[in-house]
Design an enzyme around this catalytic site. Structure first.
Site, PDB file in Angstrom:
ATOM      1  N   ASP A  21       0.729  -1.156  -0.207  1.00 30.40           N
ATOM      2  CA  ASP A  21       0.170  -0.123  -0.094  1.00 30.40           C
ATOM      3  C   ASP A  21       0.928   1.174   0.066  1.00 30.40           C
ATOM      4  OD1 ASP A  21      -1.991   2.068   0.540  1.00 30.40           O
ATOM      5  OD2 ASP A  21      -2.126   1.454   2.692  1.00 30.40           O
ATOM      6  N   ASN A  23      -0.339   4.633  -0.367  1.00 36.55           N
ATOM      7  CA  ASN A  23      -0.908   5.751  -0.163  1.00 36.55           C
ATOM      8  C   ASN A  23      -1.648   5.645   0.957  1.00 36.55           C
ATOM      9  OD1 ASN A  23      -3.144   4.212  -0.769  1.00 36.55           O
ATOM     10  ND2 ASN A  23      -3.919   5.640  -2.267  1.00 36.55           N
ATOM     11  N   ASP A  25      -4.032   4.106   2.286  1.00 42.67           N
ATOM     12  CA  ASP A  25      -5.578   3.700   2.531  1.00 42.67           C
ATOM     13  C   ASP A  25      -5.863   2.250   3.016  1.00 42.67           C
ATOM     14  OD1 ASP A  25      -5.133   2.222   0.385  1.00 42.67           O
ATOM     15  OD2 ASP A  25      -6.855   3.103  -0.957  1.00 42.67           O
ATOM     16  N   ASP A  29      -1.709  -1.325  -3.962  1.00 39.21           N
ATOM     17  CA  ASP A  29      -2.466  -0.655  -5.286  1.00 39.21           C
ATOM     18  C   ASP A  29      -1.278  -0.933  -6.210  1.00 39.21           C
ATOM     19  OD1 ASP A  29      -0.064   1.148  -4.265  1.00 39.21           O
ATOM     20  OD2 ASP A  29      -1.591   1.833  -2.917  1.00 39.21           O
ATOM     21  N   ASP A  98      -6.322 -10.720 -15.159  1.00 39.09           N
ATOM     22  CA  ASP A  98      -7.431 -11.786 -15.152  1.00 39.09           C
ATOM     23  C   ASP A  98      -8.591 -11.325 -15.841  1.00 39.09           C
ATOM     24  OD1 ASP A  98      -8.707 -13.712 -13.231  1.00 39.09           O
ATOM     25  OD2 ASP A  98      -7.239 -13.078 -11.642  1.00 39.09           O
ATOM     26  N   ASP A 199     -10.661 -16.552 -15.568  1.00 37.93           N
ATOM     27  CA  ASP A 199     -11.468 -17.012 -14.419  1.00 37.93           C
ATOM     28  C   ASP A 199     -12.535 -17.988 -14.686  1.00 37.93           C
ATOM     29  OD1 ASP A 199     -12.107 -16.431 -11.620  1.00 37.93           O
ATOM     30  OD2 ASP A 199     -13.758 -15.752 -12.307  1.00 37.93           O
ATOM     31  N   GLU A 250      -8.773 -21.155 -15.928  1.00 36.05           N
ATOM     32  CA  GLU A 250      -8.876 -21.706 -14.687  1.00 36.05           C
ATOM     33  C   GLU A 250     -10.259 -22.668 -15.030  1.00 36.05           C
ATOM     34  OE1 GLU A 250     -10.092 -20.605  -9.998  1.00 36.05           O
ATOM     35  OE2 GLU A 250     -11.480 -19.693 -11.756  1.00 36.05           O
ATOM     36  N   HIS A 314      -4.821 -17.335  -4.458  1.00 36.39           N
ATOM     37  CA  HIS A 314      -5.537 -16.447  -3.637  1.00 36.39           C
ATOM     38  C   HIS A 314      -6.649 -16.959  -3.190  1.00 36.39           C
ATOM     39  CE1 HIS A 314      -7.395 -16.336  -7.470  1.00 36.39           C
ATOM     40  NE2 HIS A 314      -8.621 -15.570  -7.103  1.00 36.39           N
ATOM     41  N   ASP A 315      -7.235 -18.344  -3.487  1.00 35.99           N
ATOM     42  CA  ASP A 315      -8.467 -19.077  -3.223  1.00 35.99           C
ATOM     43  C   ASP A 315      -7.969 -20.123  -2.335  1.00 35.99           C
ATOM     44  OD1 ASP A 315      -9.936 -17.384  -4.964  1.00 35.99           O
ATOM     45  OD2 ASP A 315      -9.711 -18.903  -6.398  1.00 35.99           O
TER      46      ASP A 315
HETATM   47  O1  TEU Z   1     -12.309 -18.975  -8.592  1.00 39.89           O
HETATM   48  C1  TEU Z   1     -13.207 -19.932  -8.913  1.00 39.89           C
HETATM   49  C2  TEU Z   1     -13.334 -21.049  -7.722  1.00 39.89           C
HETATM   50  O2  TEU Z   1     -14.007 -20.851  -6.785  1.00 39.89           O
HETATM   51  C3  TEU Z   1     -12.697 -22.461  -8.103  1.00 39.89           C
HETATM   52  O3  TEU Z   1     -11.983 -22.339  -9.255  1.00 39.89           O
HETATM   53  C4  TEU Z   1     -12.128 -23.147  -6.945  1.00 39.89           C
HETATM   54  O4  TEU Z   1     -10.808 -22.361  -6.718  1.00 39.89           O
HETATM   55  C5  TEU Z   1     -11.679 -24.519  -7.352  1.00 39.89           C
HETATM   56  O5  TEU Z   1     -13.099 -25.154  -7.824  1.00 39.89           O
HETATM   57  C6  TEU Z   1     -11.405 -25.207  -6.207  1.00 39.89           C
HETATM   58  O6  TEU Z   1     -11.967 -25.681  -5.481  1.00 39.89           O
HETATM   59  C7  TEU Z   1     -12.190 -17.916  -9.291  1.00 39.89           C
HETATM   60  C8  TEU Z   1     -11.683 -16.623  -8.543  1.00 39.89           C
HETATM   61  O7  TEU Z   1     -10.125 -17.147  -8.547  1.00 39.89           O
HETATM   62  C9  TEU Z   1     -12.148 -16.571  -7.109  1.00 39.89           C
HETATM   63  O8  TEU Z   1     -11.257 -15.590  -6.511  1.00 39.89           O
HETATM   64  C10 TEU Z   1     -13.427 -16.051  -7.529  1.00 39.89           C
HETATM   65  O9  TEU Z   1     -14.180 -15.588  -6.371  1.00 39.89           O
HETATM   66  C11 TEU Z   1     -14.334 -16.847  -8.487  1.00 39.89           C
HETATM   67  O10 TEU Z   1     -13.766 -17.423  -9.434  1.00 39.89           O
HETATM   68  C12 TEU Z   1     -15.474 -15.874  -8.937  1.00 39.89           C
HETATM   69  O11 TEU Z   1     -14.838 -15.079 -10.154  1.00 39.89           O
HETATM   70 CA    CA Z   2      -3.328   1.954  -1.242  1.00 36.33          CA
END
Ligand code: TEU
Ligand code: CA
Length: 537
Positions: A21, A23, A25, A29, A98, A199, A250, A314-315
Site C-alpha cells: 500500500d 498511499n 488507505d 495498489d 485476470d 477466471d 481456470e 488467492h483462493d
Molecule cells: O475461483 C473459482 C473457484 O472458486 C474455483 O475455481 C475453485 O478455486 C476451484 O473449484 C477449487 O475448489 C475464481 C477466482 O479465483 C475466485 O477468487 C473468484 O471468487 C471466483 O472465480 C469468482 O469469480
Molecule cells: Ca493503497
C-alpha cells in the site's frame, strides 16, 4: 512439443490489494506493484499475473466487475497501470491480467439495464428463468450461495449466478455479448499486456437440462457443458491468435482427458490450464493421490498441451500450512514444495509470499474474515442450527483468507505493508517471517527459489524433458526423473517429518541442489535434492 516463451516461464501471482500500500488507505495498489517489480525480477520470475483491478463493488474482491475498462480507485488509475506495464516490460517482465467473463457485478451497467426492463437488449446478456411451481427452477447450488437462482420480483423471473447473488452469469449464447467481450479483450491486449488468466472459463456454457441433481453440493454441473469449446475456439479465432500472448484457463472439475480438450494445441483454444484435482481432492497432503494425479496429467497432456503447477493461490490456503509443515520444519518444507512445483511438468506459479514461506492464519472471530465464500457459508450453517464455534473451526483451514493476508515485508508496523490500517489483519508472525529477515538468513527461502528458477531456466530437461515417477507406491518419498536427450535429472523429496533412506538409483549422479546440508546416507525430514547426470561427460 514446440518450444515457446511461456512454456519456459515462471509466473509470479500478485494479489495486489495485499501486496504493498503506497498511499496509506490500507489497500495494496498498482503503484505498490510497480515499486516492487525489481523484487519480482530479482526472484527470477518472467511473468506477473495481476488479480482483477477493474471497477468493482468488491463483494468478491474484484471478481465482481462493474466496468471492464476502468481501474478501481483502491488500485489506482489507468496511468498507474500503464506505468507499471511499461516498467515491467523495460526490465523484461511480462504481465497477464485476470479475465473475468463468466459473470459481472450486479452493478454493471448491462445488468442494471437488464433488470430495468425485459425488453432491453441487455436482458439477454444474462440468464433468466420463470419460476417453476412458484419456486426456483431446480436445486442447484452456487459456489457462494445455497441456490444458483435469485428471484427478481419486478420481472417475476429468476436470474442465474454460479457465484454470489451479486455476480450474475453472462449469457454466452448471445452473440452481441460475445463481441462485447472480445472488444474488451482487444482493448487490454492493444495496451500491450501479454495474456490472460481466465477466471472459471469452463463455466461459460450452461447445462441445458434443468432437472434437479442428486448431489447439489457437487458443483460439477456448473462446468464443462456442451458449447464451451465453440466459444473458446471463436475467442481464439477472433482475438487471441492475433497477439503474441499466453492464456491460462481456470478449469475446475476436469479429468486429464477433458482438460486436454482445452489445451490441445491443434484445437486452438487455450495455451495452459489450472486444474483443481489437487486442491479439490486433497484437503491435506496425500502423497499417493498426488503422485497419481501428476502421472495422469502428464500422460493425459503429453504431446498435446501444457500444464501448470501450483499448490496455492488467492483462493487456496498457503501451501506450507496446508500441504507442508509450517512449524518446526517450515523453511525446509517451503523449499521442498517449491522444488516440486518447479521440477514437475508444467509452468510453475508462485503466489506472493510463498517465496519466503508465508503461512496461513486462524483468526478468533468470523468478523476478522472477509472472504465472501466463508462468510456466506458460515451464515448458512449457523442459520441451520449448527454450533457457531464449530462452524468457524471447520471453515478455518480452507478459508480463502489464509492466503489473502498482507505481504510481510519487514518488522515494521503491519509488516511494512501499509502505513494505514490494513484492509485485512496481517499474520502476527510477520515479526520474524518477512522478506527482510528471510533475505538476511543463510537458509533463506527466497534465495532457494532463485537458485531453483535459475536451474530450470538453464536446463531444458526440467521444462521439456520426459517425466517418470520412479517410486509410485511410497507414501513419504517422492522420486521422479526428467530426461531430455542425454541429460537426466532425478528429484528426491522426503515429504515427511521423519528421516528416511535414500531409496535410489542416484549412484554416480551429481548433487546439483538441495534444501539443506546433510549427511548423504539419510534423507532428513522435508529434505529435497536434485541430482544430475549427463551422458555427454
Ligand atoms: O475461483 C473459482 C473457484 O472458486 C474455483 O475455481 C475453485 O478455486 C476451484 O473449484 C477449487 O475448489 C475464481 C477466482 O479465483 C475466485 O477468487 C473468484 O471468487 C471466483 O472465480 C469468482 O469469480
Ligand atoms: Ca493503497
Amino acid at each position: 512439443m514446440k518450444r515457446t516463451w511461456w512454456k519456459e516461464a515462471v509466473v509470479y501471482q500478485v494479489y495486489w490489494r495485499s501486496f504493498l500500500d503506497t498511499n496509506g488507505d490500507g489497500y495494496g495498489d498498482l503503484e505498490g506493484v510497480r515499486q516492487k517489480l525489481p523484487y519480482i525480477k530479482e526472484l527470477g520470475a518472467d511473468v506477473v499475473w495481476l488479480n482483477p483491478f477493474y471497477v468493482s463493488p468488491d463483494k468478491d474482491n474484484g471478481y465482481d466487475i462493474a466496468d471492464y475498462y476502468r481501474v478501481m480507485d483502491k488500485a489506482g488509475t489507468m496511468e498507474d497501470f500503464e506505468r507499471l506495464l511499461q516498467e515491467a516490460h523495460a526490465i523484461g517482465l511480462k504481465v497477464i491480467l485476470d479475465l473475468v467473463v463468466n459473470h459481472t457485478s450486479d452493478q454493471h451497467a448491462w445488468f442494471l439495464e437488464a433488470k430495468a426492463s425485459v425488453d432491453s437488449p441487455k436482458r439477454d446478456y444474462y440468464i433468466w428463468h420463470d419460476p417453476v411451481d412458484g419456486k426456483a427452477p431446480n436445486n442447484w447450488r452456487s459456489y457462494f450461495a445455497p441456490s444458483c437462482w435469485e428471484y427478481h420480483a419486478e420481472s417475476e423471473q429468476y436470474y442465474y449466478h454460479s457465484f454470489a447473488v451479486e455476480q450474475p452469469d453472462l449469457n454466452w449464447e448471445n452473440g452481441t455479448l460475445r463481441q462485447e467481450i472480445y472488444r474488451m479483450m482487444r482493448f487490454w491486449l492493444d495496451k500491450g499486456i501479454d495474456g490472460f488468466r481466465m477466471d472459471v472459463i469452463n463455466l461459460l456454457a450452461k447445462r441445458e437440462d434443468l432437472s434437479d441433481v442428486a448431489d447439489p453440493y457437487d458443483l460439477s454441473y456448473l462446468a464443462n457443458n456442451p458449447g464451451i469449446h465453440d466459444y473458446l475456439q471463436e475467442m481464439h479465432d477472433q482475438v487471441l491468435q492475433h497477439y503474441d500472448c499466453m492464456t491460462v484457463g481456470e478449469i475446475p472439475f476436469v479429468t486429464p482427458a477433458e482438460g486436454a480438450l482445452y489445451v490441445d494445441e491443434s484445437r486452438r483454444e487455450l495455451d495452459t490450464l489450472f486444474h483443481f484435482q489437487i486442491a479439490d481432492e486433497m484437503p491435506t497432503w496425500d502423497m499417493l493421490r498426488f503422485k497419481e494425479i501428476q502421472r495422469d496429467w502428464y500422460e493425459g497432456l503429453k504431446g498435446k498441451g501444457w500444464n501448470s503447477q501450483f499448490l496455492n493461490n488467492h483462493d487456496h490456503t498457503r501451501q506450507v500450512t496446508r500441504y507442508g509443515n509450517d512449524r518446526e520444519h517450515r523453511i525446509a518444507s517451503a523449499k521442498l514444495l517449491a522444488t516440486l512445483t518447479h521440477t514437475l511438468p508444467g509452468m510453475p506459479y508462485i503466489y506472493q509470499g510463498e517465496e519466503i514461506g508465508m503461512t496461513g492464519v486462524a483468526f478468533d472471530s468470523i468478523d476478522e474474515y472477509q472472504d465472501i465464500a466463508m462468510r456466506n457459508r458460515y451464515a448458512e450453517e449457523v442459520a441451520n442450527g449448527r454450533d457457531a464455534r464449530e462452524v468457524l473451526t471447520s471453515l478455518q483451514l480452507l478459508s480463502r483468507d489464509n492466503s489473502r493476508t498482507p505481504m510481510q515485508w519487514n518488522t515494521l508496523k503491519h509488516g511494512g505493508f501499509s502505513k494505514g490500517k490494513p484492509w485485512m489483519s496481517i499474520n502476527p508472525n510477520y515479526t520474524y517471517l518477512n522478506v527482510e529477515t528471510d533475505l538476511s538468513q543463510e537458509d533463506s527461502v527466497f534465495r532457494y527459489y532463485q537458485r531453483l528458477i535459475r536451474l530450470r531456466r538453464e536446463n531444458p530437461a526440467l521444462i521439456y524433458g520426459e517425466f517418470m515417477d520412479l517410486l509410485p507406491n511410497d507414501p513419504f518419498i517422492h522420486v521422479y526423473e526428467r530426461t531430455l536427450e542425454l541429460e537426466r535429472f532425478v528429484i528426491v523429496l522426503n515429504h515427511s517429518n521423519h528421516t528416511h533412506d535414500v531409496p535410489l538409483p542416484v549412484e554416480g549422479m551429481e548433487l546439483l541442489l538441495s534444501n539443506m546440508v546433510t549427511e548423504h546416507e539419510k534423507l532428513a525430514p522435508h529434505e529435497a535434492r536434485i541430482y544430475y547426470s549427463s551422458l555427454r561427460h
